[in-house]
Design an enzyme around this catalytic site. Structure first.
Site, PDB file in Angstrom:
ATOM      1  N   GLU A 267       0.882  -1.181   0.000  1.00 43.98           N
ATOM      2  CA  GLU A 267       0.000   0.000   0.000  1.00 43.98           C
ATOM      3  C   GLU A 267       0.909   1.217   0.000  1.00 43.98           C
ATOM      4  OE1 GLU A 267      -3.202   0.037  -0.206  1.00 43.98           O
ATOM      5  OE2 GLU A 267      -3.845  -1.956   0.398  1.00 43.98           O
ATOM      6  N   CYS A 301      -2.301   9.319   2.156  1.00 46.94           N
ATOM      7  CA  CYS A 301      -1.927   8.691   0.886  1.00 46.94           C
ATOM      8  C   CYS A 301      -2.944   9.069  -0.181  1.00 46.94           C
ATOM      9  CB  CYS A 301      -1.845   7.181   1.047  1.00 46.94           C
ATOM     10  SG  CYS A 301      -3.292   6.496   1.830  1.00 46.94           S
TER      11      CYS A 301
HETATM   12  P1  NAD Z   1       8.086   5.279   4.786  1.00 53.74           P
HETATM   13  O1  NAD Z   1       8.164   4.515   3.519  1.00 53.74           O
HETATM   14  O2  NAD Z   1       9.184   6.213   5.113  1.00 53.74           O
HETATM   15  O3  NAD Z   1       7.970   4.270   6.027  1.00 53.74           O
HETATM   16  C1  NAD Z   1       6.904   3.369   6.143  1.00 53.74           C
HETATM   17  C2  NAD Z   1       7.324   2.188   6.988  1.00 53.74           C
HETATM   18  O4  NAD Z   1       8.266   1.398   6.261  1.00 53.74           O
HETATM   19  C3  NAD Z   1       8.022   2.550   8.300  1.00 53.74           C
HETATM   20  O5  NAD Z   1       7.565   1.679   9.306  1.00 53.74           O
HETATM   21  C4  NAD Z   1       9.491   2.320   7.985  1.00 53.74           C
HETATM   22  O6  NAD Z   1      10.278   2.021   9.106  1.00 53.74           O
HETATM   23  C5  NAD Z   1       9.407   1.128   7.058  1.00 53.74           C
HETATM   24  N1  NAD Z   1      10.532   0.936   6.121  1.00 53.74           N
HETATM   25  C6  NAD Z   1      11.198   1.895   5.445  1.00 53.74           C
HETATM   26  N2  NAD Z   1      12.131   1.330   4.637  1.00 53.74           N
HETATM   27  C7  NAD Z   1      12.031  -0.011   4.813  1.00 53.74           C
HETATM   28  C8  NAD Z   1      12.727  -1.135   4.272  1.00 53.74           C
HETATM   29  N3  NAD Z   1      13.701  -0.985   3.379  1.00 53.74           N
HETATM   30  N4  NAD Z   1      12.373  -2.364   4.686  1.00 53.74           N
HETATM   31  C9  NAD Z   1      11.371  -2.548   5.578  1.00 53.74           C
HETATM   32  N5  NAD Z   1      10.695  -1.513   6.132  1.00 53.74           N
HETATM   33  C10 NAD Z   1      11.015  -0.260   5.760  1.00 53.74           C
HETATM   34  O7  NAD Z   1       6.672   6.055   4.752  1.00 53.74           O
HETATM   35  P2  NAD Z   1       6.109   7.157   5.757  1.00 53.74           P
HETATM   36  O8  NAD Z   1       6.836   8.429   5.546  1.00 53.74           O
HETATM   37  O9  NAD Z   1       5.973   6.601   7.127  1.00 53.74           O
HETATM   38  O10 NAD Z   1       4.604   7.313   5.190  1.00 53.74           O
HETATM   39  C11 NAD Z   1       4.244   8.108   4.107  1.00 53.74           C
HETATM   40  C12 NAD Z   1       4.071   7.290   2.854  1.00 53.74           C
HETATM   41  O11 NAD Z   1       3.154   6.224   3.063  1.00 53.74           O
HETATM   42  C13 NAD Z   1       3.470   8.087   1.715  1.00 53.74           C
HETATM   43  O12 NAD Z   1       4.131   7.744   0.528  1.00 53.74           O
HETATM   44  C14 NAD Z   1       2.021   7.621   1.675  1.00 53.74           C
HETATM   45  O13 NAD Z   1       1.376   7.802   0.429  1.00 53.74           O
HETATM   46  C15 NAD Z   1       2.177   6.193   2.032  1.00 53.74           C
HETATM   47  N6  NAD Z   1       0.935   5.615   2.538  1.00 53.74           N
HETATM   48  C16 NAD Z   1       0.230   4.786   1.715  1.00 53.74           C
HETATM   49  C17 NAD Z   1      -0.973   4.269   2.134  1.00 53.74           C
HETATM   50  C18 NAD Z   1      -1.779   3.374   1.240  1.00 53.74           C
HETATM   51  O14 NAD Z   1      -2.675   2.703   1.746  1.00 53.74           O
HETATM   52  N7  NAD Z   1      -1.518   3.306  -0.049  1.00 53.74           N
HETATM   53  C19 NAD Z   1      -1.454   4.552   3.424  1.00 53.74           C
HETATM   54  C20 NAD Z   1      -0.700   5.389   4.245  1.00 53.74           C
HETATM   55  C21 NAD Z   1       0.507   5.912   3.778  1.00 53.74           C
END
Ligand code: NAD
Length: 514
Positions: A267, A301
């Site tokens: 997601e 998002c």
């Molecule tokens: P992020 O990608 O920085 O982090 C999200 C999560 O992923 C965190 O828990 C982080 O620790 C983990 N993570 C990061 N790199 C990783 C890796 N290499 N391996 C495993 N885990 C890893 O995102 P954010 O800044 O917390 O959130 C914002 C983003 O999330 C935006 O792009 C938004 O659109 C998206 N989002 C999407 C949805 C959806 O349902 N499509 C919902 C909410 C947020």
């Protein structure tokens, strides 16, 4: 720790201390040493609390407990698992105000949206309870006499959940409540930017599991940054990893899970647009666009990032939006008179400023000016002004998801052109058309229309209901969570054929007689 808004009382009621352990298999918490994450509130910049980071050894212990718990949990009838989820829903009802306030304070969304997030958790619990009696498989007619054929759905095992900061608790519940009724056990790694809200959820769930005499390991929590996320994505004992976050993260998780042929449910980021046609009800269109673009300070998002507007109404849309932006009150999100709260942290502010520079460099025309607010009430340094630019869809910055309240206005002449702009980005999450014309609406919803996972008519891009499948296409990752038949992602399908005859006929009429 001293904060306004009575947050200390809220934390106390939720069982949260100033310094907390971060690794749990339910009611048991492991001491993992001196490596901590401090959570700062973007509301006032003050620390909320500290959480211990999960190290490898503790992670191994969590997985061991989860494997054992799965052996018990998968044998419980699904409706009995649903009963446990029903009780979790009730526990969330009891804590709605406290959890909503904590989410608002830790993430920076308005208190109303914090309450809304907890309401979504309650709603998905209710949905999951009903689902626990409806995990239906199909029956098929066998081509062989005296044979019966059907399919059934079994749980997968351990589901790893990696969540983003902007929905610090709801995303966990969309996954876990379904996974639990399906018979899976869950290991959650919340965002390192919102770990305290996750602790509160773990306490709430653990209490219910314990009072039902269920073992440790059905609900587990690990904490840390991407390195702890990688424990899950690279672990062959975790058949499904559901990851919510940026496309950058999703590519890494998808690759790691794919390399071991596991399943991932991704997601990821959106770049959502609303098309406003010449036949739009402009009152609805402006309100929908406004909430979509500035709600949660543009950190959903599904936030509206692009407005694709018919040339005949472009001027009036621009003027009315600019006037509405002029009335926005920016400030403490716990104060209900404010419309827009802070960004999550100063890195997010940096990204916002860079995006503004970039759109200007690319030739974007400023309609409503942005900027960082300072002074009384803005001490965290995370409050920014929602802004609007007239831009072109092909601009590099417009193609990119900036997680901040920046809206791009793009004029169009005919609907085919508008849909081409609409779909002409790498992401495919949420979309909308504002029109009172049935032909325009149906064209947008047709196979040749919006290419997104969510397509709305006369509703903005943000604010999905849990009853529908939630997720998007292209770089949004293709995953579906929440309602409809999303539960199937948390189960494995088994096809069963039973021979109750006295013969052994082979399929396809093959003869193999000796
Ligand atoms: P992020 O990608 O920085 O982090 C999200 C999560 O992923 C965190 O828990 C982080 O620790 C983990 N993570 C990061 N790199 C990783 C890796 N290499 N391996 C495993 N885990 C890893 O995102 P954010 O800044 O917390 O959130 C914002 C983003 O999330 C935006 O792009 C938004 O659109 C998206 N989002 C999407 C949805 C959806 O349902 N499509 C919902 C909410 C947020």
């Amino acid at each position: 720790m001293s904060n306004d808004f009575g947050i200390e009382t809220v934390l106390k009621r939720l069982g949260i201390e100033e310094t907390n352990k971060g690794t749990s298999t339910g009611s048991e918490w492991m001491d993992t040493g001196a490596d901590y994450i401090t959570s700062f509130s973007p509301v006032d910049g003050k620390p909320i609390g500290k959480v211990q980071v999960t190290h490898r050894q503790a992670y191994e212990a969590v997985i061991g407990k989860a494997e054992e718990a799965f052996k018990v949990w998968r044998k419980m009838p699904a409706p009995a698992r649903g009963e446990v989820v029903r009780q979790i829903g009730n526990a969330l009802r009891d804590r709605k105000e406290d959890l909503g306030k904590l989410v608002s304070y830790e993430m920076g969304k308005s208190y109303q949206e914090g309450l809304g997030e907890v309401q979504e958790m309650i709603d998905i619990c209710d949905f999951a309870v009903g689902l626990s009696r409806q995990l239906y498989g199909l029956t098929m007619h066998s081509e062989r006499p005296g044979h019966r054929m059907y399919e059934q759905w079994h749980p997968l095992g351990i589901v790893g959940i990696i969540s983003a900061f902007n929905f610090p608790v709801a995303v966990w519940s969309w996954n876990t409540m379904l996974a639990w009724v399906c018979g899976d056990v869950c290991v959650w790694k919340p965002s390192e930017k919102a770990p305290i809200s996750a602790l509160a959820c773990q306490y709430i769930a653990a209490e219910v599991f314990k009072s039902n005499g269920l073992p440790e390991g059905i609900s587990s929590l690990v904490n840390g940054d991407y390195k702890v996320g990688e424990y899950l994505s690279k672990d062959g004992r975790v058949p499904l990893v559901s990851a919510t976050g940026s496309t950058r993260m999703g590519k890494k998780v998808g690759e790691a899970v794919g390399a071991r042929l596991g399943r991932s449910l991704l997601e990821l980021g959106g770049n959502n647009a609303i098309i406003i046609t010449e036949n739009a009800d402009l009152d609805i269109a402006i309100r929908g666009a406004l909430f979509g673009a500035v709600g949660t300070a543009g950190q959903r998002c599904t936030s509206t990032r692009r407005l694709i507007v018919h040339k005949s109404v472009f001027g009036v849309v621009k003027e009315r939006l600019a006037s509405a932006y002029g009335k926005l009150v920016i400030g403490n999100p716990l104060d209900e008179k404010n419309h827009v709260g802070p960004l999550i942290d100063k890195d997010a502010v940096e990204m916002y400023l860079k995006a503004i520079d970039k759109v200007k460099q690319e030739g974007g025309k400023e309609i409503v000016e942005g900027g960082v607010l300072s002074g009384s009430g803005y001490a965290s340094g995370c409050y920014v002004k929602p802004c609007i630019f007239e831009a072109e869809n092909h601009f590099e910055i417009v193609q990119h998801e900036t997680f901040a309240p920046i809206l791009y206005l793009i004029p169009y002449e005919d609907l085919d052109e508008a849909i081409a702009y609409h779909n002409g980005v790498p992401q495919g999450l949420s979309s909308a058309i504002m029109t009172t014309n049935m032909r325009e609406a149906e064209q947008f919803l047709s196979a040749a229309g919006s290419d997104c996972g969510i397509a709305n008519v006369n509703i903005g891009t943000s604010g999905a209901e849990i009853g529908g499948a939630f997720g998007g296409e292209k770089e949004t990752g293709g995953g579906r969570e929440s309602g409809s038949d999303s539960w199937k992602a948390y189960m494995r399908r088994q096809t069963n054929t039973i021979n109750y005859s006295t013969q052994l006929p082979l399929a396809q009429g093959i003869k193999f007689d000796i």
